[in-house]
Design an enzyme around this catalytic site. Structure first.
Site, PDB file in Angstrom:
ATOM      1  N   CYS A 119      38.838 -26.495   3.139  1.00 24.61           N
ATOM      2  CA  CYS A 119      37.432 -26.092   3.145  1.00 24.61           C
ATOM      3  C   CYS A 119      36.541 -27.326   3.236  1.00 24.61           C
ATOM      4  CB  CYS A 119      37.084 -25.343   1.865  1.00 24.61           C
ATOM      5  SG  CYS A 119      37.832 -23.724   1.761  1.00 24.61           S
TER       6      CYS A 119
ATOM      7  N   LEU B   3      43.961 -39.067  -7.117  1.00 22.61           N
ATOM      8  CA  LEU B   3      44.647 -38.745  -8.381  1.00 22.61           C
ATOM      9  C   LEU B   3      46.135 -38.480  -8.133  1.00 22.61           C
ATOM     10  CD1 LEU B   3      41.937 -36.375  -9.915  1.00 22.61           C
ATOM     11  CD2 LEU B   3      42.339 -38.771 -10.484  1.00 22.61           C
TER      12      LEU B   3
ATOM     13  N   ARG C 234      44.390 -27.613   2.583  1.00 22.16           N
ATOM     14  CA  ARG C 234      44.615 -28.759   1.706  1.00 22.16           C
ATOM     15  C   ARG C 234      45.871 -28.633   0.845  1.00 22.16           C
ATOM     16  NH1 ARG C 234      41.935 -32.916  -0.904  1.00 22.16           N
ATOM     17  NH2 ARG C 234      42.399 -33.023  -3.118  1.00 22.16           N
TER      18      ARG C 234
ATOM     19  N   ASP D 242      35.292 -21.301  -7.506  1.00 18.58           N
ATOM     20  CA  ASP D 242      35.641 -20.361  -6.433  1.00 18.58           C
ATOM     21  C   ASP D 242      34.916 -19.016  -6.579  1.00 18.58           C
ATOM     22  OD1 ASP D 242      37.252 -22.218  -5.262  1.00 18.58           O
ATOM     23  OD2 ASP D 242      39.152 -21.312  -5.857  1.00 18.58           O
TER      24      ASP D 242
ATOM     25  N   ILE E 160      31.832 -28.982  -9.815  1.00 20.72           N
ATOM     26  CA  ILE E 160      33.188 -29.381  -9.378  1.00 20.72           C
ATOM     27  C   ILE E 160      33.152 -30.052  -7.999  1.00 20.72           C
ATOM     28  CG2 ILE E 160      35.573 -28.597  -8.975  1.00 20.72           C
ATOM     29  CD1 ILE E 160      34.718 -28.001 -11.825  1.00 20.72           C
TER      30      ILE E 160
ATOM     31  N   LYS F 147      46.735 -16.153  -4.053  1.00 21.02           N
ATOM     32  CA  LYS F 147      47.016 -17.180  -3.041  1.00 21.02           C
ATOM     33  C   LYS F 147      47.184 -18.556  -3.700  1.00 21.02           C
ATOM     34  CE  LYS F 147      43.416 -19.199  -0.785  1.00 21.02           C
ATOM     35  NZ  LYS F 147      43.517 -20.674  -0.855  1.00 21.02           N
ATOM     36  N   ASN F 148      46.271 -18.922  -4.600  1.00 21.25           N
ATOM     37  CA  ASN F 148      46.299 -20.269  -5.169  1.00 21.25           C
ATOM     38  C   ASN F 148      47.443 -20.478  -6.158  1.00 21.25           C
ATOM     39  OD1 ASN F 148      44.149 -20.954  -3.634  1.00 21.25           O
ATOM     40  ND2 ASN F 148      42.672 -21.146  -5.315  1.00 21.25           N
TER      41      ASN F 148
ATOM     42  N   ARG G 149      41.954 -16.414   5.525  1.00 23.70           N
ATOM     43  CA  ARG G 149      42.801 -17.389   4.819  1.00 23.70           C
ATOM     44  C   ARG G 149      43.124 -16.917   3.415  1.00 23.70           C
ATOM     45  NH1 ARG G 149      40.269 -22.897   4.032  1.00 23.70           N
ATOM     46  NH2 ARG G 149      42.119 -22.959   2.732  1.00 23.70           N
TER      47      ARG G 149
ATOM     48  N   ARG H 125      36.798 -34.261  -1.261  1.00 24.26           N
ATOM     49  CA  ARG H 125      38.123 -33.838  -1.715  1.00 24.26           C
ATOM     50  C   ARG H 125      39.204 -34.903  -1.503  1.00 24.26           C
ATOM     51  NH1 ARG H 125      38.837 -27.459  -0.774  1.00 24.26           N
ATOM     52  NH2 ARG H 125      39.880 -27.667  -2.758  1.00 24.26           N
ATOM     53  N   PRO H 126      39.108 -36.004  -2.227  1.00 21.74           N
ATOM     54  CA  PRO H 126      40.084 -37.095  -2.052  1.00 21.74           C
ATOM     55  C   PRO H 126      41.458 -36.758  -2.639  1.00 21.74           C
ATOM     56  CG  PRO H 126      38.584 -37.606  -3.858  1.00 21.74           C
ATOM     57  CD  PRO H 126      38.138 -36.298  -3.295  1.00 21.74           C
TER      58      PRO H 126
HETATM   59  C1  UD1 Z   1      42.093 -25.975  -6.167  1.00 18.45           C
HETATM   60  C2  UD1 Z   1      41.965 -24.610  -5.526  1.00 18.45           C
HETATM   61  C3  UD1 Z   1      40.532 -24.390  -5.045  1.00 18.45           C
HETATM   62  C4  UD1 Z   1      39.560 -24.600  -6.202  1.00 18.45           C
HETATM   63  C5  UD1 Z   1      39.794 -25.945  -6.892  1.00 18.45           C
HETATM   64  C6  UD1 Z   1      38.963 -26.115  -8.154  1.00 18.45           C
HETATM   65  C7  UD1 Z   1      44.164 -24.213  -4.585  1.00 18.45           C
HETATM   66  C8  UD1 Z   1      45.011 -24.109  -3.362  1.00 18.45           C
HETATM   67  N1  UD1 Z   1      42.882 -24.537  -4.384  1.00 18.45           N
HETATM   68  O1  UD1 Z   1      41.782 -26.938  -5.173  1.00 18.45           O
HETATM   69  O2  UD1 Z   1      40.424 -23.066  -4.524  1.00 18.45           O
HETATM   70  O3  UD1 Z   1      38.229 -24.573  -5.704  1.00 18.45           O
HETATM   71  O4  UD1 Z   1      41.177 -26.061  -7.263  1.00 18.45           O
HETATM   72  O5  UD1 Z   1      39.201 -25.086  -9.040  1.00 18.45           O
HETATM   73  O6  UD1 Z   1      44.611 -23.996  -5.685  1.00 18.45           O
HETATM   74  N2  UD1 Z   1      39.614 -34.759  -6.940  1.00 18.45           N
HETATM   75  C9  UD1 Z   1      39.624 -36.129  -6.897  1.00 18.45           C
HETATM   76  N3  UD1 Z   1      40.792 -36.763  -6.573  1.00 18.45           N
HETATM   77  C10 UD1 Z   1      41.939 -36.082  -6.302  1.00 18.45           C
HETATM   78  C11 UD1 Z   1      41.935 -34.690  -6.364  1.00 18.45           C
HETATM   79  C12 UD1 Z   1      40.746 -34.044  -6.690  1.00 18.45           C
HETATM   80  O7  UD1 Z   1      38.599 -36.771  -7.127  1.00 18.45           O
HETATM   81  O8  UD1 Z   1      42.967 -36.721  -6.029  1.00 18.45           O
HETATM   82  C13 UD1 Z   1      38.349 -34.066  -7.271  1.00 18.45           C
HETATM   83  C14 UD1 Z   1      37.879 -33.150  -6.141  1.00 18.45           C
HETATM   84  O9  UD1 Z   1      37.150 -33.867  -5.177  1.00 18.45           O
HETATM   85  C15 UD1 Z   1      37.021 -32.150  -6.888  1.00 18.45           C
HETATM   86  C16 UD1 Z   1      37.752 -32.030  -8.238  1.00 18.45           C
HETATM   87  O10 UD1 Z   1      38.593 -33.165  -8.336  1.00 18.45           O
HETATM   88  O11 UD1 Z   1      35.732 -32.662  -7.098  1.00 18.45           O
HETATM   89  C17 UD1 Z   1      38.587 -30.773  -8.385  1.00 18.45           C
HETATM   90  O12 UD1 Z   1      39.460 -30.650  -7.282  1.00 18.45           O
HETATM   91  P1  UD1 Z   1      40.926 -30.018  -7.432  1.00 18.45           P
HETATM   92  O13 UD1 Z   1      41.007 -29.290  -8.739  1.00 18.45           O
HETATM   93  O14 UD1 Z   1      41.946 -31.046  -7.134  1.00 18.45           O
HETATM   94  O15 UD1 Z   1      40.918 -28.943  -6.267  1.00 18.45           O
HETATM   95  P2  UD1 Z   1      42.142 -28.464  -5.394  1.00 18.45           P
HETATM   96  O16 UD1 Z   1      43.407 -28.560  -6.186  1.00 18.45           O
HETATM   97  O17 UD1 Z   1      42.063 -29.102  -4.067  1.00 18.45           O
END
Ligand code: UD1
Length: 431
Positions: A126, A135, A102, A317, A339, A22-23, A409, A131-132
């Site tokens: 989730c 970045l 997301r 995950d 994380i 899925k991811n 999901r 989850r900002p």
């Molecule tokens: C993806 C995966 C999710 C997995 C996560 C971490 C998909 C669809 N989802 O989520 O299943 O749990 O990777 O392996 O692939 N962060 C910031 N600013 C940002 C973006 C992220 O601070 O702009 C922080 C998040 O709050 C978190 C960390 O970075 O603490 C990692 O998040 P991220 O790797 O971006 O997760 P997703 O891509 O949302």
């Protein structure tokens, strides 16, 4: 709302075919926005998040055909999809779709790169921390976009197109790496992404983008160099196996005892999980197209400490699932989540089954108990839900897991796959 009922305590024997990831599939599908030609993906998992993303892409003007049938005709059994974004007819990604998932927010970079504007809702997904999106936004601004937040939306414009830039992520982010990779593939000039995520799903996206004509160097490392192209073209690509599904069913065999062969996957994708399972006393044998996981039901599980990390470390995950296993270990285990904040929502539910867990900040101390006992519990997020299924497989008596839409999901035919190995599991249809 549907529930899942399990009568636990039975060892599992059989074979499970792992679905496409899925991811990986979600960003691969979003990449179709980058070209007017057709992108065809096979090994597509049949899970709810994929249907949600199809809806989102269609309202941007993408024509989607699932196994040759139009999604509008109601066919959703497909395992291959063709996506054609001949024209982007709408650049708004609405709240009612993005809040469900997301990954929908990943359209921000590709829309900006292709048509110079996008209005994308801040996401939901989730409930595991804040989850900002900073970045994503900062990276796109470094590439020349103007972005402001208005009414819960990121309103973005790049009237002169996106330009290559040097971007260093302060945190490793899978989504931001994917978003900027896609944007950079169509930007003017060279983009360098430092401290990029190295998850296998990123490599899968790089491979599709390369097949579409993109120039990207550094795959598998944390420094990606992208030379933008004026246009990308169509491609055909097979989605990688789901490593989280692979790891989840490996833990199913470990927690219930028995022997399960996992096919259509690769042991190397879950090396960090295998290491923990072996330390816990589970036997793992890699095969040509997957792995065999064995635990003699008479052999106890050993307690192992686990800390989540970006890839190649232990995946966040897979944190809830390993916690379920540690609940029945012979000893204690310290599980640390680095994380996401607030990713221990499964703890009170596992406790309802008799688990002994104490949370201290980002760590959970799990003391193994001789037996879990079935109870009614509630699913809170995708991976938390599946940890309750795993615990239910080990628990004596009946476990009922409510609110299983979270499971749907991300897990394809979960009850069917486990039942084929001898689990007593069924779905109770809700009103
Ligand atoms: C993806 C995966 C999710 C997995 C996560 C971490 C998909 C669809 N989802 O989520 O299943 O749990 O990777 O392996 O692939 N962060 C910031 N600013 C940002 C973006 C992220 O601070 O702009 C922080 C998040 O709050 C978190 C960390 O970075 O603490 C990692 O998040 P991220 O790797 O971006 O997760 P997703 O891509 O949302």
């Amino acid at each position: 709302m549907d529930s899942i009922r399990i009568r636990g305590g039975k060892p599992l024997y059989g074979k499970i075919e792992i679905s496409g990831a899925k991811n990986a599939a979600l960003p691969l599908m979003v990449a179709s926005l980058l070209t007017e030609e057709t992108v065809t993906l096979s090994n597509l998992p049949h899970v709810a998040d994929i249907s949600t993303l199809i809806n989102l892409l269609c309202q941007h003007g993408v024509k989607a055909h699932l196994n040759g049938h139009s999604e509008a005709e109601g066919s959703s059994n497909g395992r291959a999809i063709s996506l054609t974004a001949a024209q982007i007819t709408n650049t708004e990604a609405p709240y009612n779709i993005v809040r469900k998932m997301r990954a929908g927010a990943l359209v921000l970079g590709p829309l900006l790169a292709r048509v110079g504007k996008a209005k994308v809702s801040l996401p939901g997904g989730c409930a595991i921390g804040t989850r900002p999106m900073n970045l994503h936004v900062d990276g796109l601004e470094a590439m020349g976009a103007n972005i402001h937040i208005e009414g819960g939306y990121m309103v973005a414009e790049a009237p002169n197109g996106l330009k290559g830039a040097e971007i260093r992520f302060e945190t490793v982010s899978v989504g931001a790496t994917e978003d900027l990779l896609m944007a950079a593939a169509l930007a003017d000039g060279i983009t360098v992404l430092e401290n990029a995520a190295r998850e296998p799903e990123i490599t899968d996206l790089i491979h599709l983008l390369q097949a579409m004509g993109a120039q990207i160097e550094g795959e598998g490392t944390d420094r990606l160099v992208i030379t933008g192209k004026e246009k990308l073209h169509g491609a055909t690509y097979s989605v990688m196996p789901d490593r989280i599904e692979t790891g989840t069913y490996a833990i199913a065999a470990a927690i219930a005892g028995g022997r399960i062969e996992l096919t259509n996957t690769r042991a190397a994708l879950i090396a960090s999980v295998i290491e923990v399972l072996q330390e816990a006393g589970v036997e793992i044998e890699p095969t040509e197209n997957g792995l065999i996981v064995t635990r003699d039901p008479a052999t106890p599980i050993q307690g192992v400490d686990v800390q989540t990390q970006p890839y190649p470390g232990y995946p966040t995950d897979m944190q809830a699932q390993i916690m379920a296993l540690m609940c029945v270990s012979n000893g204690a285990s310290m599980i640390t989540e680095t994380i996401f904040e607030n990713r221990f929502m499964h703890v009170p539910e596992l406790s309802r089954l008799g688990a002994n867990i104490n949370v201290h900040g980002r760590s959970a101390m799990v003391r193994g108990v001789p037996e879990l006992v079935g109870a009614e519990v509630m699913a809170t997020d995708l991976r938390a839900s599946v940890s309750l299924v795993l615990a239910g497989l080990a628990a004596s008596g009946e476990t009922v897991i409510n609110r299983v839409y979270h499971l749907d999901r991300g897990y394809e035919r979960l009850e069917e796959k486990l039942a084929a190995c001898g689990a007593e599991i069924d779905r109770i249809q809700g009103e």
